[in-house]
Design an enzyme around this catalytic site. Structure first.
Site, PDB file in Angstrom:
ATOM      1  N   GLU A 126      10.070  16.361  14.284  1.00 53.13           N
ATOM      2  CA  GLU A 126      10.477  16.143  12.897  1.00 53.13           C
ATOM      3  C   GLU A 126       9.648  17.064  11.999  1.00 53.13           C
ATOM      4  O   GLU A 126       8.416  16.996  11.996  1.00 53.13           O
ATOM      5  CB  GLU A 126      10.219  14.679  12.527  1.00 53.13           C
ATOM      6  CG  GLU A 126      10.773  14.319  11.178  1.00 53.13           C
ATOM      7  CD  GLU A 126      10.484  12.867  10.814  1.00 53.13           C
ATOM      8  OE1 GLU A 126       9.368  12.390  11.091  1.00 53.13           O
ATOM      9  OE2 GLU A 126      11.373  12.216  10.236  1.00 53.13           O
ATOM     10  N   GLU A 159      10.121   1.307  10.444  1.00 51.66           N
ATOM     11  CA  GLU A 159      11.201   2.263  10.128  1.00 51.66           C
ATOM     12  C   GLU A 159      10.592   3.650  10.187  1.00 51.66           C
ATOM     13  O   GLU A 159       9.821   4.037   9.306  1.00 51.66           O
ATOM     14  CB  GLU A 159      11.748   1.989   8.721  1.00 51.66           C
ATOM     15  CG  GLU A 159      12.323   0.595   8.535  1.00 51.66           C
ATOM     16  CD  GLU A 159      13.643   0.369   9.253  1.00 51.66           C
ATOM     17  OE1 GLU A 159      14.245   1.362   9.715  1.00 51.66           O
ATOM     18  OE2 GLU A 159      14.061  -0.795   9.356  1.00 51.66           O
ATOM     19  N   GLY A 195       7.248   5.022   7.950  1.00 49.78           N
ATOM     20  CA  GLY A 195       6.402   6.206   8.074  1.00 49.78           C
ATOM     21  C   GLY A 195       6.585   6.853   9.431  1.00 49.78           C
ATOM     22  O   GLY A 195       7.648   6.740  10.046  1.00 49.78           O
ATOM     23  N   SER A 196       5.546   7.520   9.896  1.00 43.84           N
ATOM     24  CA  SER A 196       5.671   8.324  11.108  1.00 43.84           C
ATOM     25  C   SER A 196       5.404   7.497  12.372  1.00 43.84           C
ATOM     26  O   SER A 196       4.786   6.422  12.315  1.00 43.84           O
ATOM     27  CB  SER A 196       4.696   9.491  11.035  1.00 43.84           C
ATOM     28  OG  SER A 196       3.385   8.986  10.954  1.00 43.84           O
ATOM     29  N   CYS A 200      13.977  10.583   6.033  1.00 46.13           N
ATOM     30  CA  CYS A 200      13.887  10.135   7.429  1.00 46.13           C
ATOM     31  C   CYS A 200      15.184  10.383   8.195  1.00 46.13           C
ATOM     32  O   CYS A 200      15.156  10.748   9.358  1.00 46.13           O
ATOM     33  CB  CYS A 200      13.511   8.668   7.478  1.00 46.13           C
ATOM     34  SG  CYS A 200      14.603   7.635   6.497  1.00 46.13           S
ATOM     35  N   LYS A 227       0.876  -1.183   0.000  1.00 42.54           N
ATOM     36  CA  LYS A 227       0.000   0.000   0.000  1.00 42.54           C
ATOM     37  C   LYS A 227       0.913   1.234   0.000  1.00 42.54           C
ATOM     38  O   LYS A 227       1.424   1.636   1.040  1.00 42.54           O
ATOM     39  CB  LYS A 227      -0.867  -0.029   1.269  1.00 42.54           C
ATOM     40  CG  LYS A 227      -2.198   0.698   1.178  1.00 42.54           C
ATOM     41  CD  LYS A 227      -2.144   2.180   0.950  1.00 42.54           C
ATOM     42  CE  LYS A 227      -1.693   2.998   2.134  1.00 42.54           C
ATOM     43  NZ  LYS A 227      -1.547   4.443   1.774  1.00 42.54           N
TER      44      LYS A 227
HETATM   45  P1  NAP Z   1       2.691   8.444   7.555  1.00 42.37           P
HETATM   46  O1  NAP Z   1       1.658   9.470   7.592  1.00 42.37           O
HETATM   47  O2  NAP Z   1       2.937   7.612   8.760  1.00 42.37           O
HETATM   48  O3  NAP Z   1       2.359   7.531   6.297  1.00 42.37           O
HETATM   49  C1  NAP Z   1       3.125   6.414   5.939  1.00 42.37           C
HETATM   50  C2  NAP Z   1       2.228   5.382   5.280  1.00 42.37           C
HETATM   51  O4  NAP Z   1       1.280   4.900   6.234  1.00 42.37           O
HETATM   52  C3  NAP Z   1       1.413   5.939   4.113  1.00 42.37           C
HETATM   53  O5  NAP Z   1       1.278   4.938   3.118  1.00 42.37           O
HETATM   54  C4  NAP Z   1       0.081   6.210   4.777  1.00 42.37           C
HETATM   55  O6  NAP Z   1      -0.975   6.235   3.847  1.00 42.37           O
HETATM   56  C5  NAP Z   1      -0.029   5.024   5.706  1.00 42.37           C
HETATM   57  N1  NAP Z   1      -0.979   5.174   6.804  1.00 42.37           N
HETATM   58  C6  NAP Z   1      -1.503   6.314   7.330  1.00 42.37           C
HETATM   59  N2  NAP Z   1      -2.370   6.014   8.339  1.00 42.37           N
HETATM   60  C7  NAP Z   1      -2.395   4.659   8.444  1.00 42.37           C
HETATM   61  C8  NAP Z   1      -3.071   3.744   9.296  1.00 42.37           C
HETATM   62  N3  NAP Z   1      -3.933   4.140  10.234  1.00 42.37           N
HETATM   63  N4  NAP Z   1      -2.840   2.420   9.147  1.00 42.37           N
HETATM   64  C9  NAP Z   1      -1.969   1.974   8.214  1.00 42.37           C
HETATM   65  N5  NAP Z   1      -1.304   2.796   7.361  1.00 42.37           N
HETATM   66  C10 NAP Z   1      -1.506   4.125   7.482  1.00 42.37           C
HETATM   67  O7  NAP Z   1       4.089   9.052   7.190  1.00 42.37           O
HETATM   68  P2  NAP Z   1       4.359  10.178   6.107  1.00 42.37           P
HETATM   69  O8  NAP Z   1       4.088  11.485   6.736  1.00 42.37           O
HETATM   70  O9  NAP Z   1       3.702   9.835   4.832  1.00 42.37           O
HETATM   71  O10 NAP Z   1       5.907   9.956   5.878  1.00 42.37           O
HETATM   72  C11 NAP Z   1       6.861  10.635   6.571  1.00 42.37           C
HETATM   73  C12 NAP Z   1       7.367   9.835   7.756  1.00 42.37           C
HETATM   74  O11 NAP Z   1       8.008   8.639   7.306  1.00 42.37           O
HETATM   75  C13 NAP Z   1       8.403  10.597   8.514  1.00 42.37           C
HETATM   76  O12 NAP Z   1       8.226  10.433   9.886  1.00 42.37           O
HETATM   77  C14 NAP Z   1       9.701   9.950   8.060  1.00 42.37           C
HETATM   78  O13 NAP Z   1      10.759  10.117   8.932  1.00 42.37           O
HETATM   79  C15 NAP Z   1       9.288   8.537   7.921  1.00 42.37           C
HETATM   80  N6  NAP Z   1      10.227   7.790   7.056  1.00 42.37           N
HETATM   81  C16 NAP Z   1      11.034   6.857   7.636  1.00 42.37           C
HETATM   82  C17 NAP Z   1      11.950   6.153   6.867  1.00 42.37           C
HETATM   83  C18 NAP Z   1      12.851   5.113   7.480  1.00 42.37           C
HETATM   84  O14 NAP Z   1      13.304   4.237   6.767  1.00 42.37           O
HETATM   85  N7  NAP Z   1      13.134   5.171   8.768  1.00 42.37           N
HETATM   86  C19 NAP Z   1      12.020   6.389   5.480  1.00 42.37           C
HETATM   87  C20 NAP Z   1      11.191   7.360   4.936  1.00 42.37           C
HETATM   88  C21 NAP Z   1      10.283   8.051   5.749  1.00 42.37           C
HETATM   89  P3  NAP Z   1      -1.489   7.631   3.177  1.00 42.37           P
HETATM   90  O15 NAP Z   1      -0.353   8.576   3.189  1.00 42.37           O
HETATM   91  O16 NAP Z   1      -1.891   7.219   1.814  1.00 42.37           O
HETATM   92  O17 NAP Z   1      -2.641   8.090   4.002  1.00 42.37           O
END
Ligand code: NAP
Ligand code: MG
Length: 496
Positions: free
Chosen positions: A399, A265, A243-244, A299, A190
């Protein structure tokens, strides 16, 4: 740093019309018929539409992945899977110009970055191809009486649900599909609804390369619907999430129904330490691009730049001068170094933090504006430097995920390490110094999964990276990553 107009109007044929989900080898609309507009962040205008998948579509995809896992795919030998991964490697690399362009249009990263991922993609696919023997069995010595032979196997965990963010799907999908194909698992991915196109195009190419029906599936849609359904699904054995932290906590709760294995991650507020003995000709651009690469949507971004007090002012001045040389604009322009932020929402979030930083007393040394003003098309923000900050300010604790650096002065190594580790995150860190002793002491003392010395952000898939503390658990890359897709199994055979 003027926002540049696009110099290329070449839009791949793929970026048009309505995109479908890949379920069980077939391209299908969301069962509900709903769709989501795909926005080009450089213009704010729609490019095409993707399917708005929900729990029903996820259920279909998981069933397809389960059938494939139990079916013919389970009889593929490691050699066959390796050949498949190498074929995918060749097809994906042959189409890389198109993939880079799709990624640039969809999520804004400039072509200079997306095209530059070709070599890395080659490395990551070759690495996972090299891991297809990871499940090899071995005999184990035992201490049992009699004549008992013990075998140890590693077996694929089953159906893996992948959930990835928008900041680099062209990279992020391989962390799911690579180990899944190497180990004989199947996957349902997804992607983020803000950046799904490169994943969909790669899934087409993978099908062309001969990935059997149901082995990889892609369901696009919102996280709260499709993502949540995947995390909750009782027939998914493992979730690999990037993600977050907030979403990770929701996923942990959603996973309890069948005690899924989790790989998380997450984000960071990584410290990058610049000592007075550092070579500033390298440290200034190195630390700056450690924050601004991908417009700060990384990230591991080293967003807290800790600078020894004796060189703080000089460093800030040079860094601010450096930011003025960074070319921000439409990523289709080959000269662009930084593209837009992903969305209006992210733009507002970053501008909010810039306001808060000034309000809490940090000095805005450079940048701080939306490019072109409030009514400009696209979501561009200048590379921004806050100086003289302290670690208790919001811009040092949270962040931001935008091109905002927070420079904090320190006195000596103890002081620097205390500040560096005073964070709930533990993803990455960096140190710039001319002293081997300082480099070793600091890299050992920073509580983070990855530390860079006199460089920032380089990554070898065979070595990998990961986080500690609230930056998550699991490791991306290296053998550890592959082993997360396997479970150990012991077989005791009485030979008498
Ligand atoms: P996010 O809001 O947590 O979204 C990540 C993914 O999770 C998206 O596909 C999102 O879908 C999905 N998601 C949202 N709510 C969900 C739920 N209730 N259940 C399951 N999945 C759900 O993160 P973001 O703001 O897009 O991305 C930025 C974050 O990712 C930052 O914190 C960054 O540091 C982190 N990141 C970490 C790494 C690593 O390897 N450590 C790498 C890259 C990014 P939708 O967006 O389609 O709603
Ligand atoms: Mg988009």
């Amino acid at each position: 740093m003027p926002a540049r107009e696009s110099t290329s109007s070449a839009i791949p044929a793929f970026v048009s019309g309505s995109k479908k989900n890949l379920i069980g080898g077939k391209w299908v609309d969301a069962t509900s018929g709903q769709q989501i507009d795909v926005i080009n962040p450089a213009t704010g205008k729609p490019l095409c539409r993707i399917a708005q998948g929900d729990a029903t579509d996820v259920d279909l995809a998981v069933s397809a992945a389960r059938r494939a896992f139990e079916g013919g795919w389970s009889r593929w030998t490691p050699h066959q899977r390796r050949k498949l991964l190498l074929k995918i490697h060749d097809i994906v690399l042959d189409h890389f110009d198109e993939l880079a362009l799709i990624e640039t249009l969809d999520m804004g990263a400039p072509l200079s970055r997306t095209q530059g991922l070709k070599e890395w993609t080659s490395q990551v696919l070759q690495f996972f191809a090299s891991q297809c023997d990871a499940a090899a069995s071995s005999t184990a010595q035992n201490s049992l009486p009699g004549n008992v032979l013990t075998l140890k196997h590693l077996a694929p965990v089953g159906v893996v649900g992948g959930i990835i963010p928008w900041n680099g799907p062209l990279i992020g999908l391989w962390w799911i599909f690579g180990p899944a194909l190497a180990t004989g698992c199947t996957a349902v991915l997804k992607p983020a609804e803000d950046a799904s196109l490169s994943v969909l195009r790669i899934a087409e190419l993978m099908t062309e390369a001969g990935v059997p029906d149901g082995v990889i599936n892609v369901v696009t849609g919102y996280g709260a619907d499709a993502g949540q359904a995947l995390a909750e699904h009782k027939d998914v054995d493992r979730i690999a999430f990037t993600g977050s932290i907030g979403t990770a906590q929701t996923i942990v709760r959603a996973s309890v129904g069948n005690l899924k294995r989790l790989q998380l991650e997450l984000g960071g507020k990584s410290p990058d330490l610049v000592f007075a003995d550092a070579d500033l000709d390298k440290a200034v651009p190195g630390a700056a691009m450690g924050v601004y690469t991908n417009s700060g949507q990384v990230c591991v971004a080293g967003t807290r730049i800790l600078v020894q007090r004796s060189i703080h002012d000089e460093f800030v001045e040079r860094m601010t001068e450096f930011t003025k040389t960074i070319r921000v604009g439409d990523g289709l322009d080959p000269n662009t170094q930084l593209g837009p932020l992903i969305s209006q929402r992210q733009l507002e979030r970053v501008m909010h933090y810039i306001d808060v930083g000034g309000g809490e007393g940090a000095r805005l040394a450079g940048g701080g504006n939306r490019l072109g003003g409030d009514l400009a098309p696209g979501f561009f923000v200048e590379p921004t430097v806050f100086s003289g900050a302290s670690n208790d300010m919001t811009i040092a604790r949270e962040e931001i995920f935008g091109p905002v650096a927070t420079v904090i002065p320190f006195d000596d190594m103890d002081d620097a390490l205390q500040v560096a580790n005073d964070t709930p995150f533990g993803l990455a860190g960096g140190v710039w110094t001319g002293s081997l002793s300082t480099a070793h002491k600091v890299s050992q003392a920073i509580k983070a999964g990855t530390v860079w010395v006199n460089c920032y952000g380089v990554l070898d898939p065979a070595v990998g990276f990961g986080g500690t503390k609230m930056s998550g658990y699991g490791w991306k890359g290296a053998r550890e990553h592959v082993e997360g897709y396997l479970y150990p199994k012991a077989v005791y055979i009485n030979l008498d």
